[in-house]
Scaffold this motif. Structure first.
Motif, PDB file in Angstrom:
ATOM      1  N   ALA A 194      22.611  30.511 -35.885  1.00 51.73           N
ATOM      2  CA  ALA A 194      23.818  31.285 -36.729  1.00 51.73           C
ATOM      3  C   ALA A 194      23.991  32.643 -36.152  1.00 51.73           C
ATOM      4  O   ALA A 194      24.872  33.261 -36.563  1.00 51.73           O
ATOM      5  CB  ALA A 194      23.139  31.635 -38.076  1.00 51.73           C
ATOM      6  N   ILE A 195      23.248  33.111 -34.943  1.00 54.63           N
ATOM      7  CA  ILE A 195      23.840  34.383 -34.424  1.00 54.63           C
ATOM      8  C   ILE A 195      24.734  34.234 -33.246  1.00 54.63           C
ATOM      9  O   ILE A 195      25.381  35.173 -32.730  1.00 54.63           O
ATOM     10  CB  ILE A 195      22.704  35.072 -33.859  1.00 54.63           C
ATOM     11  N   LEU A 196      25.311  32.707 -32.988  1.00 55.42           N
ATOM     12  CA  LEU A 196      26.074  32.482 -32.102  1.00 55.42           C
ATOM     13  C   LEU A 196      27.398  32.583 -32.497  1.00 55.42           C
ATOM     14  O   LEU A 196      27.932  31.767 -33.349  1.00 55.42           O
ATOM     15  CB  LEU A 196      25.881  30.875 -31.506  1.00 55.42           C
ATOM     16  N   ASP A 197      28.407  33.683 -32.123  1.00 57.38           N
ATOM     17  CA  ASP A 197      29.773  33.668 -32.254  1.00 57.38           C
ATOM     18  C   ASP A 197      30.324  32.880 -31.225  1.00 57.38           C
ATOM     19  O   ASP A 197      30.563  33.088 -29.910  1.00 57.38           O
ATOM     20  CB  ASP A 197      30.135  35.211 -32.177  1.00 57.38           C
ATOM     21  N   ARG A 198      30.597  31.441 -31.512  1.00 54.92           N
ATOM     22  CA  ARG A 198      30.937  30.559 -30.613  1.00 54.92           C
ATOM     23  C   ARG A 198      32.324  30.977 -30.055  1.00 54.92           C
ATOM     24  O   ARG A 198      32.668  30.729 -28.838  1.00 54.92           O
ATOM     25  CB  ARG A 198      30.823  29.344 -31.416  1.00 54.92           C
ATOM     26  N   PRO A 212      35.064  25.732 -30.253  1.00 54.40           N
ATOM     27  CA  PRO A 212      33.723  26.160 -30.956  1.00 54.40           C
ATOM     28  C   PRO A 212      33.188  24.750 -31.624  1.00 54.40           C
ATOM     29  O   PRO A 212      33.849  24.070 -32.278  1.00 54.40           O
ATOM     30  CB  PRO A 212      34.152  27.220 -31.963  1.00 54.40           C
ATOM     31  N   ASN A 213      31.866  24.637 -31.427  1.00 58.54           N
ATOM     32  CA  ASN A 213      31.317  23.371 -32.311  1.00 58.54           C
ATOM     33  C   ASN A 213      30.032  23.710 -33.016  1.00 58.54           C
ATOM     34  O   ASN A 213      29.297  24.618 -32.325  1.00 58.54           O
ATOM     35  CB  ASN A 213      31.207  22.301 -31.156  1.00 58.54           C
ATOM     36  N   THR A 214      30.145  23.333 -34.216  1.00 57.80           N
ATOM     37  CA  THR A 214      28.617  23.491 -34.959  1.00 57.80           C
ATOM     38  C   THR A 214      27.937  22.303 -35.209  1.00 57.80           C
ATOM     39  O   THR A 214      27.156  22.324 -36.329  1.00 57.80           O
ATOM     40  CB  THR A 214      28.994  24.433 -36.296  1.00 57.80           C
ATOM     41  N   GLN A 215      27.961  21.294 -34.562  1.00 58.22           N
ATOM     42  CA  GLN A 215      27.487  19.935 -35.073  1.00 58.22           C
ATOM     43  C   GLN A 215      27.144  19.276 -33.563  1.00 58.22           C
ATOM     44  O   GLN A 215      27.573  19.609 -32.563  1.00 58.22           O
ATOM     45  CB  GLN A 215      28.695  19.123 -35.677  1.00 58.22           C
ATOM     46  N   GLU A 225      32.660  19.770 -43.619  1.00 57.32           N
ATOM     47  CA  GLU A 225      32.875  21.166 -43.639  1.00 57.32           C
ATOM     48  C   GLU A 225      31.810  22.054 -44.120  1.00 57.32           C
ATOM     49  O   GLU A 225      31.976  23.157 -44.242  1.00 57.32           O
ATOM     50  CB  GLU A 225      33.968  21.501 -44.570  1.00 57.32           C
ATOM     51  N   THR A 226      30.500  21.745 -44.065  1.00 55.13           N
ATOM     52  CA  THR A 226      29.325  22.270 -44.451  1.00 55.13           C
ATOM     53  C   THR A 226      28.579  22.755 -43.341  1.00 55.13           C
ATOM     54  O   THR A 226      27.488  23.215 -43.745  1.00 55.13           O
ATOM     55  CB  THR A 226      28.408  21.424 -45.498  1.00 55.13           C
ATOM     56  N   TYR A 227      29.124  22.773 -42.001  1.00 57.91           N
ATOM     57  CA  TYR A 227      27.910  23.005 -41.153  1.00 57.91           C
ATOM     58  C   TYR A 227      27.889  24.700 -41.037  1.00 57.91           C
ATOM     59  O   TYR A 227      28.738  25.385 -41.323  1.00 57.91           O
ATOM     60  CB  TYR A 227      28.587  22.651 -39.700  1.00 57.91           C
ATOM     61  N   VAL A 228      26.600  25.003 -40.555  1.00 59.04           N
ATOM     62  CA  VAL A 228      26.358  26.448 -40.520  1.00 59.04           C
ATOM     63  C   VAL A 228      27.174  27.067 -38.998  1.00 59.04           C
ATOM     64  O   VAL A 228      26.476  26.619 -37.952  1.00 59.04           O
ATOM     65  CB  VAL A 228      24.996  26.994 -40.778  1.00 59.04           C
ATOM     66  N   GLY A 229      28.122  27.928 -39.086  1.00 60.30           N
ATOM     67  CA  GLY A 229      28.300  28.548 -37.737  1.00 60.30           C
ATOM     68  C   GLY A 229      27.840  29.950 -37.665  1.00 60.30           C
ATOM     69  O   GLY A 229      26.710  30.046 -37.822  1.00 60.30           O
ATOM     70  N   PHE A 230      28.686  30.710 -37.226  1.00 58.45           N
ATOM     71  CA  PHE A 230      28.165  31.980 -36.990  1.00 58.45           C
ATOM     72  C   PHE A 230      28.253  32.882 -38.385  1.00 58.45           C
ATOM     73  O   PHE A 230      29.146  33.066 -39.143  1.00 58.45           O
ATOM     74  CB  PHE A 230      29.584  32.942 -36.190  1.00 58.45           C
ATOM     75  N   ASP A 231      26.767  33.176 -38.648  1.00 59.11           N
ATOM     76  CA  ASP A 231      26.570  33.903 -40.072  1.00 59.11           C
ATOM     77  C   ASP A 231      25.374  34.820 -39.710  1.00 59.11           C
ATOM     78  O   ASP A 231      24.279  34.473 -40.046  1.00 59.11           O
ATOM     79  CB  ASP A 231      26.420  32.727 -41.122  1.00 59.11           C
ATOM     80  N   PRO A 232      25.607  35.946 -39.458  1.00 54.78           N
ATOM     81  CA  PRO A 232      24.563  36.869 -39.386  1.00 54.78           C
ATOM     82  C   PRO A 232      23.732  37.130 -40.349  1.00 54.78           C
ATOM     83  O   PRO A 232      22.382  37.300 -40.345  1.00 54.78           O
ATOM     84  CB  PRO A 232      25.269  38.115 -38.553  1.00 54.78           C
ATOM     85  N   GLU A 233      24.471  37.216 -41.583  1.00 51.21           N
ATOM     86  CA  GLU A 233      23.515  37.416 -42.739  1.00 51.21           C
ATOM     87  C   GLU A 233      22.499  36.344 -43.055  1.00 51.21           C
ATOM     88  O   GLU A 233      21.335  36.710 -43.490  1.00 51.21           O
ATOM     89  CB  GLU A 233      24.544  37.546 -44.022  1.00 51.21           C
TER      90      GLU A 233
END
Length: 428
Positions: A194-198, A212-215, A225-233
């Motif tokens: 989740a720290i990856l800003d793709r 960018p890919n999150t899967q 549409e429910t994958y976790v992408g860049f989300d620092p919190e």
């Protein structure tokens, strides 16, 4: 790919018996052992060992394409030479030398199968230097070109150029070692994905040559549409749940990359520092030749030699989720998997999805799988980063389904057209 060859051998009835028999002769290969029968001059029947929803996609593999038996028997190893080769596609090979290939429209090809293009003759220029190809394109001598690395950026084409970012089937990711801290903990795997800003990675590290890919699957096969992408919190919360709030107590991470990808680890380390409060030295980077990298992450390697994380990618062989989930070995479980990941019910779901024939039912199953792997409560066996793309320029007189080439599995020239009047005018 050995994995793909194994899949073909295992799914066709009798192929495994022939493959494993070192004494197999022509009688065995072409006899009743293998479940492949020509019912008539245009129909082939293939018997499978089990239901396989992916098999029709697999038939585009070269090893499953029909060839002209008489030409092979008559000419042996020389059957592929221009004057001897017999093919059954929309074009035939008319010339092949060190400088170019020429293809002519196949007059015997059924009109009903033609995809509407107007091209009768194709010249493929064989040049290794990308700069030379680009220069020929700019001089209106070529109809399309990829953009050299030195010119890649937020490209703005001119009025006489059309720009396409063509995605292929290659997905790149960071792999994790499940067998020891810190990535034996699912919360740490979630945090470091989740720290990856793709988008920033694509711009800064690979110069825009990706999406960018999150899967696990390429972006055009997105199922949810429910994958976790860049989300620092979310990443900070997960690292705290792992027992490492603000990165306190997190052990150092050894990161192995193939040669030229060391900056991938540097980007990851900088992201951990910025978003998790880790020291920039938390990720210790080493680079290896590709073959060496394969050896160091192999499950048989000693724990002292294995890294905590590594770079890798998978370029598909045929466009079905089975190719990423089974053939690639990326999320394989058990003692032979690179990650040493333990099997779970997700692995049962993957096998079930592979056997489904109904496309809607299969898609729903894969959505469930992707959610279980890359959703907020996902296992994150890897951290997906991007799907590879090729930045392509096309002349205004050349039209066709360029943005759909990934779905078509390459260029199907019978679907493309050239406006020769516009092309000749540009050259003059």
């Amino acid at each position: 790919s050995p994995n793909v060859n194994d899949s073909v051998i295992n799914i066709i009835q009798g192929c495994r018996d022939v493959f494993d028999d070192s004494n197999a002769d022509d009688r065995l290969v072409h006899g009743d052992t293998v479940g492949v029968v020509a019912l008539d001059s245009t129909t082939v029947q293939i018997e499978l060992t089990e239901p396989a929803g992916y098999f029709l996609s697999m038939t585009m593999l070269p090893v499953l394409r029909p060839v002209y038996r008489e030409a092979i028997e008559e000419h042996g190893d020389k059957w592929t030479e221009v004057e001897r080769i017999v093919t059954n596609g929309p074009y035939t090979l008319a010339e092949y030398n060190e400088h170019r290939m020429r293809f002519e429209r196949n007059t015997a090809y059924p009109e009903v199968l033609w995809h509407g293009g107007n091209i009768d003759r194709i010249y493929q220029t064989l040049i290794d230097d990308g700069g030379t190809i680009f220069a020929l394109f700019q001089d209106n001598q070529l109809d399309r070109t990829s953009i050299p690395a030195s010119d890649i950026g937020p490209f703005i084409p001119s009025d006489t150029r059309v720009f396409f970012k063509i995605e292929d089937y290659a997905v790149f990711y960071f792999g994790f070692d499940y067998s020891r801290p810190p990535f034996d903990n699912v919360h740490v795997r979630r945090a470091f994905s989740a720290i990856l800003d793709r988008p920033a990675f694509i711009e800064q590290v690979i110069q825009w040559q990706g999406l960018p890919n999150t899967q696990l699957l390429p972006t055009h096969l997105t199922l949810s549409e429910t994958y976790v992408g860049f989300d620092p919190e979310y990443a900070q919360q997960q690292l705290a749940l792992a027992g490492y709030p603000n990165c306190d107590g997190l052990p150092p991470i050894t990161f192995y990359a193939y040669l030229g990808a060391g900056n991938w680890g540097e980007f990851w380390a900088a992201s951990a520092e910025e978003h998790l409060g880790c020291s920039i030295e938390i990720i210790r980077i080493q680079q290896f030749e590709f073959s060496e990298l394969l050896e160091t992450i192999d499950s048989s390697a000693s724990p002292e030699e294995r890294p905590n994380a590594w770079t890798f990618g998978w370029a598909e062989n045929y466009p079905d989720p089975y190719n990423w989930y089974i053939d690639s070995g990326i999320v394989t479980c058990g003692a032979e998997s690179d990650s040493l990941r333990e099997c779970s019910e997700v692995d049962d779901w993957i096998r079930e999805a592979a056997q489904m024939i109904d496309p809607e039912q299969q898609s729903a199953h894969y959505r469930q799988i992707e959610e279980a792997l890359f959703g907020p409560e996902g296992e994150f066996p890897v951290a997906p980063i991007y799907s590879r793309t090729t930045d392509t320029l096309v002349a205004e007189w050349y039209t066709g389904p360029f943005d759909m080439e990934v779905a078509y599995h390459g260029q199907h020239w019978d679907a493309y057209s050239v406006d020769m009047a516009t092309k000749l005018a540009a050259r003059e």
